[in-house]
Write a protein that holds these residues in place. Structure first.
Motif, mmCIF file in Angstrom:
data_model
loop_
_atom_site.group_PDB
_atom_site.id
_atom_site.type_symbol
_atom_site.label_atom_id
_atom_site.label_comp_id
_atom_site.label_asym_id
_atom_site.label_seq_id
_atom_site.Cartn_x
_atom_site.Cartn_y
_atom_site.Cartn_z
ATOM 1 N N HIS A 1 -29.354 -19.722 129.328
ATOM 2 C CA HIS A 1 -30.130 -18.621 129.897
ATOM 3 C C HIS A 1 -29.267 -17.379 130.043
ATOM 4 C CE1 HIS A 1 -33.169 -21.472 132.098
ATOM 5 N NE2 HIS A 1 -33.478 -21.295 130.827
ATOM 6 N N CYS A 2 -28.070 -17.574 130.593
ATOM 7 C CA CYS A 2 -27.181 -16.445 130.854
ATOM 8 C C CYS A 2 -26.744 -15.774 129.555
ATOM 9 C CB CYS A 2 -25.941 -16.907 131.620
ATOM 10 S SG CYS A 2 -26.289 -17.672 133.202
ATOM 11 N N VAL A 3 -26.312 -16.584 128.583
ATOM 12 C CA VAL A 3 -25.850 -16.031 127.312
ATOM 13 C C VAL A 3 -26.964 -15.250 126.631
ATOM 14 C CG1 VAL A 3 -25.007 -16.605 125.001
ATOM 15 C CG2 VAL A 3 -24.102 -17.816 126.997
ATOM 16 N N GLU A 4 -28.155 -15.827 126.583
ATOM 17 C CA GLU A 4 -29.262 -15.169 125.874
ATOM 18 C C GLU A 4 -29.732 -13.910 126.605
ATOM 19 O OE1 GLU A 4 -31.355 -18.700 123.344
ATOM 20 O OE2 GLU A 4 -31.951 -18.552 125.440
ATOM 21 N N SER A 5 -29.698 -13.935 127.921
ATOM 22 C CA SER A 5 -30.081 -12.752 128.687
ATOM 23 C C SER A 5 -29.050 -11.637 128.543
ATOM 24 C CB SER A 5 -30.261 -13.116 130.161
ATOM 25 O OG SER A 5 -30.489 -11.961 130.947
ATOM 26 N N LEU A 6 -27.776 -11.981 128.711
ATOM 27 C CA LEU A 6 -26.720 -10.972 128.739
ATOM 28 C C LEU A 6 -26.450 -10.341 127.379
ATOM 29 C CD1 LEU A 6 -24.190 -12.757 131.126
ATOM 30 C CD2 LEU A 6 -25.560 -10.731 131.641
ATOM 31 N N THR A 7 -26.828 -11.014 126.294
ATOM 32 C CA THR A 7 -26.602 -10.459 124.953
ATOM 33 C C THR A 7 -27.885 -9.904 124.339
ATOM 34 O OG1 THR A 7 -26.931 -12.637 123.943
ATOM 35 C CG2 THR A 7 -24.668 -12.019 124.501
ATOM 36 N N GLY A 8 -28.982 -9.931 125.086
ATOM 37 C CA GLY A 8 -30.276 -9.547 124.523
ATOM 38 C C GLY A 8 -30.590 -8.069 124.631
ATOM 39 N N THR A 9 -31.538 -7.627 123.823
ATOM 40 C CA THR A 9 -31.949 -6.220 123.829
ATOM 41 C C THR A 9 -32.812 -5.873 125.038
ATOM 42 O OG1 THR A 9 -33.956 -6.654 122.518
ATOM 43 C CG2 THR A 9 -31.925 -6.202 121.304
ATOM 44 N N TYR A 10 -33.339 -6.893 125.734
ATOM 45 C CA TYR A 10 -34.157 -6.644 126.917
ATOM 46 C C TYR A 10 -33.310 -6.472 128.186
ATOM 47 C CZ TYR A 10 -38.482 -8.139 124.501
ATOM 48 O OH TYR A 10 -39.562 -8.262 123.659
ATOM 49 N N LEU A 11 -32.008 -6.598 128.064
ATOM 50 C CA LEU A 11 -31.129 -6.576 129.231
ATOM 51 C C LEU A 11 -31.258 -5.261 130.001
ATOM 52 C CD1 LEU A 11 -28.866 -8.196 130.689
ATOM 53 C CD2 LEU A 11 -27.225 -6.855 129.346
ATOM 54 N N ASN A 12 -31.274 -5.378 131.319
ATOM 55 C CA ASN A 12 -31.287 -4.202 132.190
ATOM 56 C C ASN A 12 -30.365 -4.482 133.364
ATOM 57 O OD1 ASN A 12 -33.034 -5.448 134.459
ATOM 58 N ND2 ASN A 12 -34.298 -5.745 132.620
ATOM 59 N N ALA A 13 -30.128 -3.481 134.193
ATOM 60 C CA ALA A 13 -29.158 -3.627 135.280
ATOM 61 C C ALA A 13 -29.549 -4.738 136.250
ATOM 62 C CB ALA A 13 -29.007 -2.300 136.026
#
Length: 353
Positions: A192-204
């Motif tokens: 979850h963390c890897v996919e979230s932190l490297t994704g284009t949807y990431l926000n602050a």
């Protein structure tokens, strides 16, 4: 977001006090869905107080929840009780928590659960529902989705009405989790963390939760200084933070492809993510390297060769399921993902598994 949460060892003992404020009457029961691993486990079940028409239903978890299963559970409640339940309580891992969320939604929304697989299709708020995880990592206790295998796809009911109204996080409840299961669900959180932190949807907002969960996972699975109790506490927090991160961003390649494995072969979600993630160096080089280090440290053997005997039509089914999860691919690759992710590329990856 989950509006109310209690955390701490022994906090499960607060359940009666929490539910007493929500009871609607003698004919409006609380329904407890409990992982059947706890059947006969009086250490846990003796702390569930049943009054009036309340009921404990033990849920087998060898297979992940299906739309047909949810529809049957909802029908059973409607036929047995004259009023809607006061609440639905899920006590278990991701499977049981997803069942509790789905049933609470379908008691107030007409039709079949397969009709609501997707994003923001739910129109009416669920009845009161409580989540109590007994294993950490899935993030199901905090996510806005409930993953179901339907007749044509594996996909969640994603909506603002899905999250629990109340969550009780008691790390003590995870004390008897087998090592392999501990690792697989913990890696679900890590992915979850890897996919979230490297994704284009990431926000602050999602980044702050994802970074915390990522650091906790490294401390838990690569460190040597934590006691068993400290590791349990921290993994429960990592699960929460990882779930929050993807709730406000999205997952990616591993989840999209693991849904294909789950739909066709019935591979459980945590194991499926591990099987897929082990081959995703091209997408997540740093994350996969850390994953392999964790796997080696804990002497975990990831299942292999599960796709060895599949024919082309079966590969096509998995590829179709994976490609249908467009938000996951957009988060992982970007808006032009369809020009990059081809059926042939997915076929080659599945053949490695």
């Amino acid at each position: 977001m989950v509006s109310r949460v209690v955390f701490g060892r022994g906090s499960f003992n607060q359940l009666d006090d929490i539910l007493s404020l929500k009871r609607k009457g003698r004919n409006a029961p609380f329904i407890f869905y409990v992982d059947d691993v706890f059947k006969g486990n009086h250490w846990l079940t003796s702390r569930i107080t049943l009054s009036y028409k309340d009921k404990i239903i033990y849920v087998p978890t060898k297979e992940e929840p299906s739309t047909g299963q949810i529809d049957q559970l909802v029908e059973d409640i409607i036929l047995e009780y004259s009023e809607l339940p006061s609440g639905i309580i899920g006590i278990g891992g991701g499977t049981v928590l997803d069942i509790a969320k789905a049933v609470s939604l379908m008691l107030t929304n007409k039709g079949e659960s397969k009709d609501y697989q997707g994003w923001d299709l739910i129109k009416h708020a669920a009845i009161y529902h409580v989540g109590i995880p007994t294993i950490s990592g899935t993030g199901a206790e905090v996510s806005r989705t409930t993953i179901l295998t339907g007749p044509v796809r594996k996909l969640g009911i994603n909506s603002d009405y899905t999250p629990f109204d109340q969550v009780i996080l008691d790390p003590e409840l995870t004390k008897d989790v087998p090592k392999d299961q501990w690792f697989y669900t913990g890696m679900d959180c890590f992915v979850h963390c890897v996919e979230s932190l490297t994704g284009t949807y990431l926000n602050a907002f999602s980044e702050s939760y994802g970074e915390k969960a990522f650091e906790l996972c490294k401390e838990i699975f690569l460190g040597d200084s934590l006691s068993v109790e400290e590791a349990q506490d921290k993994l429960m927090m990592a699960s929460w933070h990882g779930g929050m991160s993807i709730a406000y961003s999205q997952v990616g390649v591993a989840h999209a492809m693991s849904y294909g494995l789950g739909y066709l072969l019935g591979v459980k979600h945590g194991i499926g993510n591990c099987i897929v993630f082990d081959h995703l160096e091209a997408f997540y080089p740093e994350g996969v390297a850390i994953f392999k280090e964790m796997k080696a440290k804990h002497n975990i053997e990831i299942p292999s060769g599960i796709c060895a005997d599949l024919d082309q039509s079966q590969f096509d089914i998995m590829i179709d399921v994976a490609l249908s999860l467009e938000p996951l691919w957009e988060n992982a690759i970007g808006k032009n993902w369809k020009t990059i992710i081809t059926r042939q590329k997915l076929l080659e990856l599945y053949k490695k598994m």
